[in-house]
Design a protein around this motif. Structure first.
Motif, short mmCIF file in Angstrom:
data_model
loop_
_atom_site.label_atom_id
_atom_site.label_comp_id
_atom_site.label_asym_id
_atom_site.label_seq_id
_atom_site.Cartn_x
_atom_site.Cartn_y
_atom_site.Cartn_z
N LEU A 114 -4.49 -65.59 -47.37
CA LEU A 114 -5.70 -64.94 -46.44
C LEU A 114 -7.03 -65.76 -46.36
CD1 LEU A 114 -5.38 -61.35 -47.92
CD2 LEU A 114 -4.72 -62.11 -45.77
N THR A 117 -6.26 -68.80 -44.06
CA THR A 117 -6.38 -68.61 -42.66
C THR A 117 -7.64 -68.22 -42.19
OG1 THR A 117 -4.17 -67.41 -43.16
CG2 THR A 117 -5.26 -66.98 -41.13
N GLN A 118 -8.27 -67.29 -42.94
CA GLN A 118 -9.78 -66.84 -42.65
C GLN A 118 -10.84 -68.50 -42.60
OE1 GLN A 118 -11.19 -64.09 -41.72
NE2 GLN A 118 -12.92 -65.61 -41.21
N GLU A 122 -12.91 -71.16 -38.71
CA GLU A 122 -14.26 -71.37 -38.83
C GLU A 122 -14.73 -72.69 -38.28
OE1 GLU A 122 -15.91 -68.66 -39.28
OE2 GLU A 122 -14.84 -67.58 -40.90
N SER A 125 -13.27 -73.06 -34.64
CA SER A 125 -14.23 -72.62 -33.32
C SER A 125 -15.16 -73.82 -33.01
CB SER A 125 -14.83 -71.25 -33.94
OG SER A 125 -15.66 -71.46 -34.81
N GLU A 152 -20.90 -71.05 -38.40
CA GLU A 152 -19.40 -71.15 -38.56
C GLU A 152 -19.21 -72.27 -39.72
OE1 GLU A 152 -17.90 -68.67 -37.73
OE2 GLU A 152 -18.40 -68.16 -35.67
N ILE A 191 -4.38 -72.64 -37.63
CA ILE A 191 -3.23 -71.93 -37.85
C ILE A 191 -3.08 -70.89 -36.81
CG2 ILE A 191 -2.31 -70.25 -39.67
CD1 ILE A 191 -4.09 -71.80 -41.70
N ARG A 193 -3.32 -69.27 -32.98
CA ARG A 193 -3.16 -69.78 -31.73
C ARG A 193 -4.58 -69.63 -30.88
NH1 ARG A 193 1.25 -68.73 -27.19
NH2 ARG A 193 0.00 -68.99 -25.23
N ASP A 213 -14.80 -63.44 -31.90
CA ASP A 213 -15.84 -63.16 -33.16
C ASP A 213 -15.95 -61.68 -33.47
OD1 ASP A 213 -17.71 -65.44 -33.97
OD2 ASP A 213 -17.70 -65.74 -31.98
N ASP A 215 -13.21 -60.15 -33.48
CA ASP A 215 -11.83 -60.08 -34.24
C ASP A 215 -12.51 -60.37 -35.68
OD1 ASP A 215 -9.21 -60.22 -35.55
OD2 ASP A 215 -9.66 -62.33 -35.46
N ALA A 309 1.01 -57.11 -44.24
CA ALA A 309 -0.26 -56.16 -44.28
C ALA A 309 0.20 -55.31 -45.37
CB ALA A 309 -0.34 -55.86 -43.00
N ASN A 358 -2.07 -53.65 -39.62
CA ASN A 358 -2.50 -54.68 -38.48
C ASN A 358 -2.88 -53.91 -37.30
OD1 ASN A 358 -2.39 -56.96 -40.13
ND2 ASN A 358 -0.31 -57.42 -39.28
N ILE A 400 2.41 -62.53 -30.39
CA ILE A 400 2.61 -62.24 -31.69
C ILE A 400 2.94 -60.52 -31.79
CG2 ILE A 400 1.81 -61.72 -34.14
CD1 ILE A 400 1.99 -64.81 -33.43
#
Ligand code: BYC
Length: 474
Positions: A114, A117-118, A122, A125, A152, A191, A193, A213, A215, A309, A358, A400
């Motif tokens: 997690l 991925t987060q 950053e 972007s 970011e 990671i 898309r 942003d 999201d 999730a 999700n 997805i």
């Protein structure tokens, strides 16, 4: 109240100086970050003095201090929201137990995933936006771009701190990986898309700050509920910065629509060619950009039915945004209705609520996205025109989840692949739309001027004048 320690090489409110090996590890990562910033961060402007906001403490009075600095001198640091020693896990199987201050062994790999991925989004972007300075519509907008970029970068620091402090050697390796993957890189892409989509024009940038942003806001809100307290506290502080990025999106789209309406009124026409020849962007084209970035951002919530999730929720690792709003925080025997595709037909189906996390988060996000559209539609109505912006169906253009298995039009009807391909250029920006937008992207650096396609801002940054010279160009 936590004060940031600005004397140290890495500003922080986590007592970094008391953990020498962690401090050394982060000081070892710092020059790699600086190199990445130089190579993959904003192209040019590194010697320009920019009016930026920097966090100097995490309380409401001090987290935003303004002044002119060069971007490479920005004090990227590590800031966590205040610790609450009596805090309890708020949801899932461990609800009511004290929050974890260390990584629980059983959940190490899911937590790491997690955080990685987060963290990956950053720097992605920043990479996506690196060329935009060369076509800024105003000095005010240029400064906003760089504010978003440095923050970011700070959010990357936030995740790298967690990896270094709590995940040992593999955490350090993941932190290196965050600087090695690059947006759009064929061999080693980011990671998720959306973070590999090019952002080469400002219309895409402002849509990204509105939709993507946002999201970020919802994912961070979910992680801010985590029973792993360092992650929760990190995300709580990140959310204060994230709000500005979405505000850039919302006000910039408003300014763009305002400009279009001004031209439409002046010419008493909604003709695409009249609007475009006046250097503004017709509402239909703006709608296409909305369709593109909204549909792309919906994928970032993951599949509608997700065991990942469910596991994250059950184990108190990732909650729902604003978990307090729900009555049931365990959801071990409840069901949630979703739509599913069965033999090519859309059917309603009940699934365990935990598996729908999700989708629950995505629905809150969609509601939030609608707020801006209502505002822009009011602007159009007030000016006496008939056009209405709308969000496309959540089934449109998905890669997805359930809806990725078929093609859908913007209203959510299943259509053939041929029909989809025939119509897609009327739903998302076509090559000729993109060429038109590209033609509008001319750099404006006179502080008294704004590009033809967007109105001047209503107010300046931190009560400064709108014409203030927010960036001293080198
Ligand atoms: N692209 O059960 P599933 C931000 C993978 S933005 C590619 O459906 P899960 C920001 C998934 O990894 C916020 N792959 O999904 C904004 C899994 O692979 P494995 C970023 C995807 O795991 C602007 C498989 O599909 N925050 O902050 O429940 C500027 C099945 O997974 C995608 C986070 O990402 C995709 N879109 O949830 C700057 C929060 N979606 O494991 C910053 C942390 C899914 O089978 N991440 N997959 O190999 C998460 O919470 C979850 O990883 C996700 C996916 C919500 C992304």
């Amino acid at each position: 109240m936590s004060k940031l320690n600005y004397q140290e090489k890495i500003p922080n409110n986590v007592n970094l100086s008391e953990d020498l090996s962690l401090q050394r590890a982060l000081e070892n990562w710092q020059p790699k970050f600086q190199n990445w910033w130089k190579e993959m961060g904003p192209d040019g402007f590194q010697n320009s003095e920019i009016y930026l906001r920097t966090a100097t403490s995490v309380d409401s009075a001090g987290w935003a201090s303004y002044g002119k600095i060069k971007m490479p001198d920005y004090r990227w640091g590590i800031f966590l929201a205040e610790e609450n020693k009596n805090k309890k896990i708020g949801f899932g199987e461990y609800k009511g137990k004290p929050v974890w201050t260390q990584v629980p062994g059983d959940y190490r790999s899911i937590l790491r995933r997690l955080i990685v991925t987060q963290g990956d989004t950053e720097p992605a972007s920043v990479e996506q936006q690196r060329m935009l300075g060369k076509t800024c519509p105003s000095i005010f907008d240029l400064r906003n771009l760089f504010q978003v970029n440095v923050e970011e970068g700070r959010h990357l620091w936030a995740m790298v701190y967690l990896l270094h402090a709590y995940f040992g050697r593999d955490g350090r390796e993941e932190a290196e990986g965050l600087l090695e993957r690059h947006s759009g890189d064929i061999d080693n892409p980011r990671i998720l898309r959306t973070f590999n989509e090019p952002i080469t024009d400002w219309v895409s940038f402002i849509m990204f700050t509105y939709f993507t942003d946002r999201d970020g806001k919802y994912q961070l809100k979910s992680l801010a509920e985590s029973g792993f307290d360092p992650l929760a506290r990190t995300c709580q502080f990140m959310l204060t910065e994230e709000a500005h990025h979405m505000q850039v999106g919302e006000t910039s789209i408003s300014r763009m629509v305002d400009k279009t309406l001004e031209i439409m009124k002046k010419n008493n026409s909604d003709s695409e060619s009249i609007i475009r020849s006046a250097g503004a962007i017709d509402l239909q084209t703006i709608q296409k950009y909305i369709n593109f970035w909204f549909s792309s951002s919906l994928d970032l919530f993951g599949s509608e039915i997700s065991t990942n999730a469910a596991t994250a929720f059950a184990n108190g690792l990732k909650g729902r945004p604003d978990e307090f709003k729900y009555d049931n925080h365990v959801e071990d025997d409840t069901y949630f209705e979703i739509e599913d595709l069965v033999n090519g037909k859309i059917k309603n189906k009940k699934i365990p609520t935990r598996n729908a996390m999700n989708e629950i988060t995505r629905r809150s996000y969609i509601k939030d996205c609608e707020i801006g559209l209502k505002r822009w539609n009011r602007m159009i109505q007030k000016n006496g025109f008939e056009f209405t912006f709308s969000l496309p169906s959540e089934k449109f253009r998905r890669s997805i989840g359930i809806w990725s298995r078929e093609k859908f039009d913007i209203y959510g009807n299943i259509i053939s692949k041929e029909k989809f391909e025939k119509n897609i250029s009327s739903w998302i920006p076509s090559e000729s739309d993109k060429d038109f937008i590209k033609g509008l992207m001319i750099q404006v650096t006179d502080p008294d001027k704004t590009a033809s396609w967007i109105s001047a801002p209503m107010r300046g940054i931190n009560n400064m004048d709108i014409n203030y010279n927010y960036v001293d160009l080198e």
